[in-house]
Design a protein around this motif. Sequence first.
Motif, mmCIF file in Angstrom:
data_model
loop_
_atom_site.group_PDB
_atom_site.id
_atom_site.type_symbol
_atom_site.label_atom_id
_atom_site.label_comp_id
_atom_site.label_asym_id
_atom_site.label_seq_id
_atom_site.Cartn_x
_atom_site.Cartn_y
_atom_site.Cartn_z
ATOM 1 N N PRO A 70 0.817 -1.213 0.000
ATOM 2 C CA PRO A 70 0.000 0.000 0.000
ATOM 3 C C PRO A 70 0.851 1.265 0.000
ATOM 4 C CG PRO A 70 -0.879 -1.595 1.553
ATOM 5 C CD PRO A 70 0.429 -2.155 1.066
ATOM 6 N N GLY A 71 0.504 2.199 -0.863
ATOM 7 C CA GLY A 71 1.247 3.449 -0.953
ATOM 8 C C GLY A 71 2.360 3.426 -1.978
ATOM 9 N N GLN A 72 2.749 2.231 -2.447
ATOM 10 C CA GLN A 72 3.794 2.151 -3.463
ATOM 11 C C GLN A 72 3.167 2.181 -4.863
ATOM 12 O OE1 GLN A 72 6.929 2.551 -2.656
ATOM 13 N NE2 GLN A 72 6.359 2.561 -0.491
ATOM 14 N N GLU A 73 4.008 2.349 -5.867
ATOM 15 C CA GLU A 73 3.477 2.749 -7.173
ATOM 16 C C GLU A 73 2.646 1.694 -7.911
ATOM 17 O OE1 GLU A 73 6.720 2.967 -10.379
ATOM 18 O OE2 GLU A 73 7.824 3.254 -8.511
ATOM 19 N N CYS A 74 2.843 0.409 -7.617
ATOM 20 C CA CYS A 74 2.055 -0.613 -8.320
ATOM 21 C C CYS A 74 0.730 -0.926 -7.626
ATOM 22 C CB CYS A 74 2.861 -1.911 -8.441
ATOM 23 S SG CYS A 74 4.308 -1.778 -9.502
ATOM 24 N N TYR A 75 0.617 -0.547 -6.362
ATOM 25 C CA TYR A 75 -0.530 -0.986 -5.550
ATOM 26 C C TYR A 75 -1.869 -0.595 -6.163
ATOM 27 C CZ TYR A 75 -3.762 -1.293 -1.597
ATOM 28 O OH TYR A 75 -4.844 -1.574 -0.788
ATOM 29 N N SER A 76 -2.081 0.693 -6.376
ATOM 30 C CA SER A 76 -3.404 1.148 -6.825
ATOM 31 C C SER A 76 -3.720 0.631 -8.224
ATOM 32 C CB SER A 76 -3.496 2.670 -6.787
ATOM 33 O OG SER A 76 -2.506 3.249 -7.603
ATOM 34 N N ARG A 77 -2.729 0.523 -9.082
ATOM 35 C CA ARG A 77 -2.960 0.036 -10.444
ATOM 36 C C ARG A 77 -3.374 -1.438 -10.433
ATOM 37 N NH1 ARG A 77 1.931 1.100 -14.190
ATOM 38 N NH2 ARG A 77 0.436 0.324 -15.741
ATOM 39 N N ILE A 78 -2.773 -2.225 -9.534
ATOM 40 C CA ILE A 78 -3.130 -3.649 -9.449
ATOM 41 C C ILE A 78 -4.535 -3.814 -8.876
ATOM 42 C CG2 ILE A 78 -2.578 -5.821 -8.273
ATOM 43 C CD1 ILE A 78 0.392 -5.040 -8.523
ATOM 44 N N VAL A 79 -4.851 -3.037 -7.836
ATOM 45 C CA VAL A 79 -6.196 -3.121 -7.240
ATOM 46 C C VAL A 79 -7.246 -2.691 -8.258
ATOM 47 C CG1 VAL A 79 -7.708 -2.242 -5.417
ATOM 48 C CG2 VAL A 79 -5.318 -2.802 -4.892
ATOM 49 N N GLU A 80 -6.938 -1.654 -9.021
ATOM 50 C CA GLU A 80 -7.862 -1.177 -10.046
ATOM 51 C C GLU A 80 -8.087 -2.246 -11.121
ATOM 52 O OE1 GLU A 80 -7.863 2.355 -13.362
ATOM 53 O OE2 GLU A 80 -6.958 2.797 -11.427
ATOM 54 N N ALA A 81 -7.023 -2.945 -11.479
ATOM 55 C CA ALA A 81 -7.100 -3.938 -12.552
ATOM 56 C C ALA A 81 -7.760 -5.238 -12.098
ATOM 57 C CB ALA A 81 -5.703 -4.223 -13.098
ATOM 58 N N PHE A 82 -7.524 -5.650 -10.844
ATOM 59 C CA PHE A 82 -7.960 -6.972 -10.397
ATOM 60 C C PHE A 82 -9.048 -6.950 -9.321
ATOM 61 C CE2 PHE A 82 -3.841 -7.546 -12.335
ATOM 62 C CZ PHE A 82 -4.016 -8.702 -13.088
#
Length: 201
Positions: free
Chosen positions: A42-54
């Motif tokens: 959480p808070g790192q650059e891949c987190y939100s993009r992965i949650v958005e995608a999956f």
Amino acid sequence: MKVLGITGGVGAGKSTVLSYLSGHWGARVIQADQAGHFLMEPGQECYSRIVEAFGEKILRPDRAIDREKLGGLVFQNPARLEELNGIVHPAVKAYIVREIEEERRRDAVPFVAVEAALLIEDHYDLICDEIWYIYVDEETRRRRLRASRGYSEEKTRSILRNQLSDKRFRAACQFVIDNSSPIVENTYEQIDRGLIEHGFL
């Protein structure tokens, strides 16, 4: 300060080599897997993009990504795996480049060693001064995977089938370390010779 890429198939003993480079020679070791795990927090650059995608179904109660659940979604789905890799792999490479530059600025280690499962496929040769191949004969790899990870013969066969061939590894690398011997000092001697002959020390 040079950058050394370390690659080889699963069960080749790359962790043994990395531990020696760090513990004996004081190298900074950067592993792409660990970088990927960090960038998914959480808070790192891949987190939100992965949650958005999956979707939020991949989150644990503490809102961290459950990597086991995520793995289950992509394991048998090549398109979804490609989507995940498209998020994580470029971010990992950029992170590693930043860490290397930081080590150059600090000038506190003799060299940096980078290990990634897809070091060759993801063109880490553009980042590394050299790539070294950790070789182990196939039967020894099978035996080690059974002993250390409890892999079945079927799982081992499946993993080995999906890896680069020995020929492809050798063609892409500047030095080969044979880690097949049960006497680890044999591996250490090869590492020492390679570091000296190839100008890392």
